[in-house]
Design a protein around this motif. Structure first.
Motif, short mmCIF file in Angstrom:
data_model
loop_
_atom_site.label_atom_id
_atom_site.label_comp_id
_atom_site.label_asym_id
_atom_site.label_seq_id
_atom_site.Cartn_x
_atom_site.Cartn_y
_atom_site.Cartn_z
N GLU A 3 1.03 -0.94 -0.05
CA GLU A 3 0.64 -0.22 0.07
C GLU A 3 0.93 1.04 -0.01
O GLU A 3 1.81 1.06 0.96
CB GLU A 3 -0.73 -0.27 1.35
N LYS A 4 0.48 2.21 -1.38
CA LYS A 4 0.89 3.67 -1.17
C LYS A 4 1.00 4.27 0.39
O LYS A 4 0.32 4.45 1.40
CB LYS A 4 0.54 4.39 -2.17
N LYS A 5 2.40 4.98 0.90
CA LYS A 5 2.43 5.23 2.20
C LYS A 5 2.46 6.77 1.95
O LYS A 5 2.94 6.77 0.54
CB LYS A 5 3.50 5.39 3.11
N ALA A 33 9.13 10.98 -5.20
CA ALA A 33 7.34 10.44 -5.09
C ALA A 33 6.96 9.96 -6.41
O ALA A 33 6.49 8.77 -6.77
CB ALA A 33 6.42 11.30 -4.59
N ASP A 34 7.08 10.50 -7.58
CA ASP A 34 6.80 10.27 -8.65
C ASP A 34 7.63 8.71 -9.38
O ASP A 34 7.14 8.19 -10.19
CB ASP A 34 6.84 11.68 -9.80
N HIS A 35 9.13 8.74 -8.46
CA HIS A 35 9.40 7.85 -9.49
C HIS A 35 9.83 5.93 -8.55
O HIS A 35 10.40 5.74 -8.35
CB HIS A 35 10.82 8.31 -9.84
N SER A 36 8.94 6.55 -7.32
CA SER A 36 8.36 5.58 -6.17
C SER A 36 8.05 4.23 -6.73
O SER A 36 8.01 3.59 -5.39
CB SER A 36 8.36 5.84 -4.86
N ASP A 37 7.72 4.08 -7.75
CA ASP A 37 7.14 2.93 -7.80
C ASP A 37 5.57 2.50 -7.49
O ASP A 37 4.89 1.56 -6.43
CB ASP A 37 7.49 1.44 -8.51
N PHE A 40 5.16 5.36 -2.18
CA PHE A 40 4.68 6.77 -1.05
C PHE A 40 4.65 8.08 -1.70
O PHE A 40 4.91 7.93 -2.94
CB PHE A 40 6.13 6.98 -0.28
N ASP A 41 4.02 8.91 -0.92
CA ASP A 41 4.05 10.12 -1.71
C ASP A 41 3.70 11.13 -1.01
O ASP A 41 3.74 10.48 0.71
CB ASP A 41 2.31 10.16 -2.40
N PHE A 42 3.58 12.77 -1.27
CA PHE A 42 3.66 13.52 0.05
C PHE A 42 2.56 14.57 -0.48
O PHE A 42 2.04 15.53 -1.52
CB PHE A 42 5.11 14.32 -0.41
N GLU A 43 2.06 14.69 0.36
CA GLU A 43 0.37 15.42 0.58
C GLU A 43 1.01 17.28 1.32
O GLU A 43 1.43 17.04 2.57
CB GLU A 43 0.01 14.93 0.72
N THR A 44 1.15 18.23 0.97
CA THR A 44 1.68 19.67 1.50
C THR A 44 0.73 20.50 1.88
O THR A 44 0.29 20.73 0.78
CB THR A 44 2.47 20.20 0.34
N ASP A 45 0.75 21.02 2.78
CA ASP A 45 -0.46 22.44 3.22
C ASP A 45 0.59 23.08 3.69
O ASP A 45 1.45 22.77 4.43
CB ASP A 45 -1.01 21.30 5.05
#
Length: 365
Positions: A3-5, A33-37, A40-45
């Motif tokens: 599962e993506k983190k 993140a775009d190349h992490s297969d 993971f991804d980042f959500e920015t506030d």
């Protein structure tokens, strides 16, 4: 399928070049993140706190600011300070408010000598130098205890009192953290720095705690220095340094000295950690807001990108952190150097060069 983190980041660009270098760091994080297969991804506030916010609202951040960011996975911070707002107002109203409010008691500041960046040291093996400052980040000289009085006596008669606070708990946890850090390094050595000959209470307590804690780490070499002698040691015998632990003020000064010796404050990364994980940790480059060059596109993003690498490691993405640090070294070795380190590479070009090196490393792998 794993599962993506999704990591939730509170982004506080702040003032001056902080806005520019944070943008560079986020570009690197987005590339990873775009190349992490899908790993993971980042959500920015984004939070627009800083000196401009202060001039409009009379405070450096919202009254419930800490509440708004306390559940984020990490805080990515730019810089604070700008003409028109006193430095002590901007610092205490934002950065220190976050550090103390979230008990970010360990400040980590690596000193690294990058390829092709001219060092200010006359040393035969500069490329082999690599040490880290572990700074007590919650009390000591930056406890904020004191006040001003007797203004009614007239000009020249006011009194200011500024007290340092050293607690046994505060000393022990940062000293123990330094020893644990040393155990992870090639050379297991911790150097403690104080001024206990003149500061006979708080820093003598520090010395006593250091002596007691060191007995729990018989595998780690130790030595102790006074701050004035250690400043000279940074210049004359840096090969003796590995993990250096010191109080809030002393480590602050020494870390700037170390980064300057390595070529520029623009390359210096740092992490403000809450190692207990009760609150989010904050990651920022060591340099200030540099209003004199803000908006010119020449700020060095290496410190901010290196801080992003420290954040990646803190989030458990050590492989990605190592890749970023390697990409920085590859970029400087190929001649990508901003003005502060002897080149003419623009901020955006430096950022793109590091991202390109990340792509090259991935291809080679």
């Amino acid at each position: 399928m794993v599962e993506k983190k999704n990591y939730k980041l509170a982004v506080i660009p702040g003032d001056g070049i902080g806005i520019e270098v944070v943008d560079s760091g986020l570009k690197v994080l987005r590339y990873l993140a775009d190349h992490s297969d899908g790993k993971f991804d980042f959500e920015t506030d984004y939070f627009p706190w800083g000196c401009e916010y202060y001039l409009e609202n009379g405070e450096m951040m919202e009254k419930d600011g800490l509440e708004k960011i306390k559940n984020h996975d990490a805080i990515y911070f730019g810089a604070v300070g700008f003409p028109g707002v006193p430095d002590h107002v901007s610092l205490w109203g934002l950065r220190i408010a976050i550090c103390q409010g979230f008990d970010q008691w360990a400040n980590i500041r690596p000193v690294e000598f990058l390829p092709n960046v001219e060092s200010k040291l006359n040393h035969p093996n500069v490329k082999d130098l690599d040490w880290v400052l572990i700074r007590e980040n919650s009390e000591g000289e930056y406890s904020g205890i004191g006040g001003r009085n007797f203004t009614g006596r007239g000009p020249g008669n006011e009194v200011a009192v500024q007290s340092s606070l050293f607690t046994e708990k505060g000393c022990e946890r940062i000293i123990r953290y330094a020893f644990e850090t040393a155990r992870q390094r090639k050379r297991k050595k911790v150097t403690s720095v104080t001024k206990s000959n003149a500061q006979q209470y708080g820093m003598v307590l520090w010395d006593e705690v250091f002596e007691r804690v060191s007995k729990d780490y018989p595998d780690v070499e130790t030595d102790k220095w006074l701050i004035d002698a250690m400043a000279a040691q940074f210049v004359l015998h840096p090969e003796e340094l590995e993990v250096v632990v010191a109080s809030n003020l002393l480590a602050d000064i020494l870390s700037d000295l170390g980064s300057a010796l390595a070529g520029s404050l623009g390359i210096a990364a740092s992490a403000n950690l809450n190692p207990d994980h009760h609150y989010p940790s904050m990651f920022e480059s060591v340099h200030g807001s540099a209003p004199d060059i803000a908006g010119k596109g020449i700020a060095n993003p290496i410190g901010a990108i290196g801080s992003a690498a420290l954040m990646l490691e803190h989030l458990g993405l050590k492989e990605e952190a190592d890749l970023v640090n390697q990409a920085i070294k590859e970029a400087t070795s190929k001649g990508y150097l901003t003005a502060d380190i002897g080149g003419n590479t623009q901020t955006s070009e430096m950022t793109d060069a590091i991202i390109n090196e990340l792509a090259n490393i991935k291809v080679k792998a």
